[in-house]
Scaffold this active site. Structure first.
Site, PDB file in Angstrom:
ATOM      1  N   THR A  49     -12.591 -23.790 -24.807  1.00 18.06           N
ATOM      2  CA  THR A  49     -12.292 -24.228 -26.168  1.00 18.06           C
ATOM      3  C   THR A  49     -12.987 -25.531 -26.524  1.00 18.06           C
ATOM      4  O   THR A  49     -13.383 -25.741 -27.674  1.00 18.06           O
ATOM      5  CB  THR A  49     -10.766 -24.393 -26.348  1.00 18.06           C
ATOM      6  N   TYR A  63     -10.440 -18.746 -32.818  1.00 18.38           N
ATOM      7  CA  TYR A  63     -11.802 -19.289 -32.796  1.00 18.38           C
ATOM      8  C   TYR A  63     -12.602 -18.624 -31.672  1.00 18.38           C
ATOM      9  O   TYR A  63     -12.081 -17.815 -30.897  1.00 18.38           O
ATOM     10  CB  TYR A  63     -11.753 -20.798 -32.574  1.00 18.38           C
ATOM     11  N   THR A 129      -8.929 -24.094 -21.086  1.00 18.95           N
ATOM     12  CA  THR A 129      -7.605 -24.514 -20.605  1.00 18.95           C
ATOM     13  C   THR A 129      -6.811 -23.402 -19.917  1.00 18.95           C
ATOM     14  O   THR A 129      -5.894 -23.687 -19.157  1.00 18.95           O
ATOM     15  CB  THR A 129      -6.760 -25.079 -21.770  1.00 18.95           C
ATOM     16  N   ASP A 130      -7.163 -22.153 -20.162  1.00 23.15           N
ATOM     17  CA  ASP A 130      -6.351 -21.058 -19.616  1.00 23.15           C
ATOM     18  C   ASP A 130      -6.285 -21.071 -18.092  1.00 23.15           C
ATOM     19  O   ASP A 130      -5.255 -20.732 -17.509  1.00 23.15           O
ATOM     20  CB  ASP A 130      -6.876 -19.700 -20.096  1.00 23.15           C
ATOM     21  N   LYS A 202      -0.292 -25.315 -17.252  1.00 20.76           N
ATOM     22  CA  LYS A 202      -0.281 -25.183 -18.708  1.00 20.76           C
ATOM     23  C   LYS A 202       1.087 -24.667 -19.134  1.00 20.76           C
ATOM     24  O   LYS A 202       1.559 -23.637 -18.644  1.00 20.76           O
ATOM     25  CB  LYS A 202      -1.378 -24.218 -19.156  1.00 20.76           C
ATOM     26  N   GLU A 323      16.003 -16.214   0.359  1.00 18.07           N
ATOM     27  CA  GLU A 323      16.326 -14.928  -0.266  1.00 18.07           C
ATOM     28  C   GLU A 323      15.787 -13.743   0.535  1.00 18.07           C
ATOM     29  O   GLU A 323      15.926 -12.592   0.124  1.00 18.07           O
ATOM     30  CB  GLU A 323      15.759 -14.885  -1.690  1.00 18.07           C
TER      31      GLU A 323
END
Length: 366
Positions: A49, A63, A129-130, A202, A323
């Site tokens: 981006t 975009y 950023t992903d 993120k 667990e």
């Protein structure tokens, strides 16, 4: 009389010319001295981006990522020349959701090559950023230098009103050139904040404050042209890791299965059939295993697939023998790593060993 005046006039002109030349020479020398004292920072661009463009200045979603080259990114922030001697290199130009293991290996090798050079003091990587947190953690485990490596991105494209890319890039260069950042591991810097690669994630789809280290906390701030550190990660990184990717051309296949109510074994079986050497189970709660998933996970382990229990929760320690009876099942737990980062560590671990006790040690070390 006329000749004498002409001579004096010429002498005055000559004196002024020499004085001007002296001032110019002094100015040039001062500028050169200033530049010589600035850190040398290399910017490696990968797309995202921060290099994206929108249809108009109000476009902040929908975009196109990865359209602006590194030279234009640098030119858009002329203030960079005041804080560092900057050079740029376009490593690749992609949206970060398309990042692959091959991209990581290429990037890490290039970073290590550059950091080995005495004329490179730090590196900034522009990135979508992903998957910033994943690339950052991969580099945190594979970079072999204490010199600063800073990964930076943006949540708004370069064409948007109040685009965050330029100030983020400026801060990242400032951080990469800071002596205070040496030895801190790979850093992620956006929104005036400094986070450790291992811990940051993120947390929001679109806001500029999306990157957080949740419970463990960020490392510091960037304010007034200075980086302020308040803590650092205790986990080993960069030169202190045991991983060497210099001769690696491929990484072992490790996949993730996501826990949910009424989940089935279909995804797990498909991943094992496709050649997975490791599986990260992003289980519910404390990495819990659904009753119907225990048998297929045990079957996969008997085939030699390494099983790591992580959690979809996003915070907290996955307790060994909590667990599930991990000792009996010969499983590994992810400690505080989220599933996507656990996958990265397991891939690198599998380049060294298939021993689950050794792999568990690595999860508690890194």
């Amino acid at each position: 009389m006329f000749t004498r005046k002409l001579t004096l006039r010429n002498l005055n002109s000559y004196a002024l010319m020499m004085f001007g030349a002296l001032l110019l020479s002094t100015s040039v020398a001062h500028a050169q001295d200033t530049q010589a004292k600035l850190p040398n920072v290399m910017i490696l661009a990968t797309g995202g981006t921060i290099a994206g463009t929108g249809a108009d200045s109000t476009t902040t979603v929908g975009y196109t990522s990865a359209t602006v080259g590194v030279e234009k990114l640098i030119a858009a922030v002329p203030e960079l020349k005041k804080i560092a001697n900057v050079k740029g290199e376009q490593v690749f130009q992609i949206a970060s959701e398309s990042m692959t293991n091959d991209h990581w290996l290429k990037l890490a090798k290039r970073v290590n090559t550059l950091l080995a050079q005495p004329d490179v003091d730090g590196i900034v990587i522009t990135h979508g950023t992903d998957t910033i947190e994943e690339t950052a953690y991969f580099l945190d485990l594979t970079v072999k230098s204490r010199k600063p490596v800073v990964i930076v991105g943006a949540m708004r494209p370069s064409t948007a009103i109040s685009a965050d890319g330029p100030i983020n890039l400026y801060n990242a260069v400032l951080l990469a050139g800071s002596k205070d950042a040496i030895g801190k591991g790979v850093l992620v810097s956006l929104n005036d904040q400094i986070n450790a690669a291992r811990e940051v994630t993120k947390t929001n789809t679109s806001t500029t404050d999306t990157f957080k280290s949740t419970e463990l906390g960020m490392l510091g701030y960037i304010q007034g042209n200075k980086a302020y550190f308040y803590r650092q990660s205790t986990r080993k990184n960069t030169v202190d890791t045991e991983f060497d990717i210099s001769k690696l051309d491929v990484l072992p296949q490790v996949d993730i299965i996501y826990g949910y109510a009424n989940m089935t074994r279909a995804a797990l079986d498909a991943q094992v059939a496709s050649g997975a050497k490791g599986i990260i189970q992003a289980g519910v709660g404390d990495g819990s295993i659904a009753a119907q998933m225990k048998t297929p996970l045990v079957e996969a382990r008997k085939k030699g697939v390494i099983i790591v229990r992580a959690s979809r929760v996003g915070q907290g320690i996955v307790a060994r023998n909590g667990e599930a009876n991990d000792d009996e099942l010969d499983f590994v737990v992810s400690d505080t790593l989220n599933a996507q980062k656990a996958r990265i560590l397991l891939m690198l671990a599998l380049t060294k060993t298939n021993n689950t006790k050794e792999i568990q040690r690595m999860f508690y070390t890194y």
